[in-house]
Structure formats: C-alpha cells, structure tokens
Design an enzyme around this catalytic site. Structure first.
Site, PDB file in Angstrom:
ATOM      1  N   ASP A  11       8.833 -12.184  11.668  1.00  0.00           N
ATOM      2  CA  ASP A  11      10.140 -11.813  11.995  1.00  0.00           C
ATOM      3  C   ASP A  11      10.288 -10.995  13.250  1.00  0.00           C
ATOM      4  O   ASP A  11       9.318 -10.021  13.217  1.00  0.00           O
ATOM      5  CB  ASP A  11      10.683 -11.180  10.743  1.00  0.00           C
ATOM      6  CG  ASP A  11      10.798 -12.007   9.451  1.00  0.00           C
ATOM      7  OD1 ASP A  11      11.165 -13.145   9.610  1.00  0.00           O
ATOM      8  OD2 ASP A  11      10.432 -11.537   8.380  1.00  0.00           O
ATOM      9  N   ASP A 130      19.327 -19.204   3.563  1.00  0.00           N
ATOM     10  CA  ASP A 130      18.948 -18.030   2.819  1.00  0.00           C
ATOM     11  C   ASP A 130      19.987 -17.954   1.564  1.00  0.00           C
ATOM     12  O   ASP A 130      21.100 -18.508   1.688  1.00  0.00           O
ATOM     13  CB  ASP A 130      19.454 -16.830   3.659  1.00  0.00           C
ATOM     14  CG  ASP A 130      18.553 -16.667   5.052  1.00  0.00           C
ATOM     15  OD1 ASP A 130      17.414 -17.144   4.856  1.00  0.00           O
ATOM     16  OD2 ASP A 130      19.149 -16.215   5.960  1.00  0.00           O
TER      17      ASP A 130
END
Length: 256
Positions: A11, A130
C-alpha cells in the site's frame, strides 16, 4: 486444488509502503523497492502495488513510483489505484506491469471491465472489491461494496457485484474486508466464501491476516485461491517461506 498464491501487498502513500487499520491510521512500513526485492527473494508468488490515495485525491497512479518497483520485481506484478481508463492501463502495461487492478472506476463505469478484457485479455485484469458488513435493519446489503478507499457506500451486494464483474470479463477478484483490514484478527471468511462460491474466477482474500492459521482458514473455509497480506510481512512477524511451509504441511498446494 490449484497452487495457492501468497501475495504481499504494497500500500503506497507518498512513495512509501504504509499500513493502517480499517483503511485509516496509516504508519510507515518501508521503502517499496527494498520491500519488492525482499519479497521476490523470499518466494512471493505475486506482488500487488496499490496507490491507495490516488482515487481519493482524484489523480492517476504515480507512474514514477510504479517504475521504481517494476525495475526490480521478478514475479508477476499487479498495480491498482487511480486507474480510470484504457489509457491509464496502457501506460502501466507499457511500463511492464503484468496486471492492472480497478475498483472504484469499475463500479462507476462497468463497461470499462469489458473494454479492458477485450483489449488486454482478461488475465491482465483484476477487479478489486472492498466490502463491509452492515447491521440488520440498515436497509443496506449485509455484505456491501464500498468504494473510494472505503469512504463511499454503494448499496451494492458483494455477491451480485462479483458475479457481474466475472460476466463483464474480469480475470480475477481481489476482495478486501474493510472491517478486517489491518486488525490481524483474521480474514472475513463469510465474505470471502460468499464471493468465491459465486464465481469461477480466482478470488484473493485480503484484509485481516495476523497469524499463519488465518491464511489456512482463508483457503479452506473462505475458498480463496490466493491470500494477500501486508502487516505480517512488512513488520517481519511472518516470512513468506514460513507461510508456505505451514500451508504445505497442512496439505495446501503451494509453490515452494
């Protein structure tokens, strides 16, 4: 069972690998180039690079960050974050990226999935989903798709969306539980299994890995084809060889 992949996730924020909890409270983890080199050496099956603020900041993926990592990776490399068009994907593939991952743009413009699959081949296209769990009586799906790094509700059911992205041409799904992300309390097995059983394309479980047992559960109970993790690898709690040995000893086929 096919070989199960172990995938570290980078990330990226401001050019650094970061890790948070439930998509917030990010802390610095390491340099992405150093991380990529280490994970390739250790036997990662793939690497995922997510420019996590690209969509929120309404910008494209920072190609200079990607380029630094592309130059050192020796395993298949997927990139997501801020990819909103065929041109964005083309720029990344020209840099040497193996797969592109779209999330918010897929929800906003589902036809992009089909266009990308037709132009680049479905094997190069990951649709990231998500998800979060909603309480009864919320008038929202129990398993709901969220976008823009988890900041925006869609009202869409995860299973319905997973089936649709497969039909539209996605080659695989990267499913992250916002509720479990960074908690180290285990993957959301209900969410993972619901999506994995609804489609025939591979589903990668993401969000919540904290111990070796969680990886095993995601595969056996969650029916995931691959497990993605960040914190446990970035902070040296578990190594990739250790994860693979653990899974192999329990009958899970992995590439040692």
């Amino acid at each position: 069972m096919n070989l199960v992949k172990i995938i570290p996730c980078l990330d990226i924020k401001e050019g650094r690998v970061v890790k948070g909890v439930k998509f917030v409270n990010l802390r610095d983890a390491r340099d992405p180039v150093e991380a990529a080199q280490a994970y390739c050496r250790e036997g990662a099956d793939e690497l995922v690079f997510l420019d996590i603020f690209a969509t929120v900041e309404n910008r494209k993926t920072r190609l200079e960050w990607v380029k630094r990592v592309v130059d050192v990776v020796t395993v298949p490399f997927a990139v997501g974050g801020g990819i909103g068009s065929i041109e964005d994907m083309e720029a990344l593939i020209k840099l040497g990226v193996d797969k592109v991952s779209i999330n918010t743009s897929a929800v906003k413009k589902p036809e992009l999935i089909t266009e990308a699959a037709q132009k680049f081949g479905r094997e190069k296209l990951v649709v990231a989903i998500d998800g979060r769990k909603n309480p009864p009586g919320s008038n929202l799906p129990r398993l709901e798709v969220v976008i823009k790094s988890g900041t925006e509700s869609t009202g869409m059911d995860i299973v319905d969306w997973a089936k649709r992205v497969e039909a539209l041409g996605a080659g695989e799904i990267l499913l992250t539980s916002k509720d479990a992300d960074g908690t180290k309390e285990g993957y959301d097995l209900e969410m993972t299994r619901a999506a994995a059983e609804a489609v025939s394309i591979p589903v990668t479980a993401s969000g919540g890995a904290g111990k070796l047992e969680h990886l095993y559960q995601a595969i056996t109970e969650g029916k995931a084809a691959a497990v993605l993790a960040a914190s446990i690898f970035h902070f040296g709690e578990i190594s990739i060889p250790e994860a693979k040995r653990y899974l192999k000893e329990r009958g899970i086929p992995v590439n040692i």
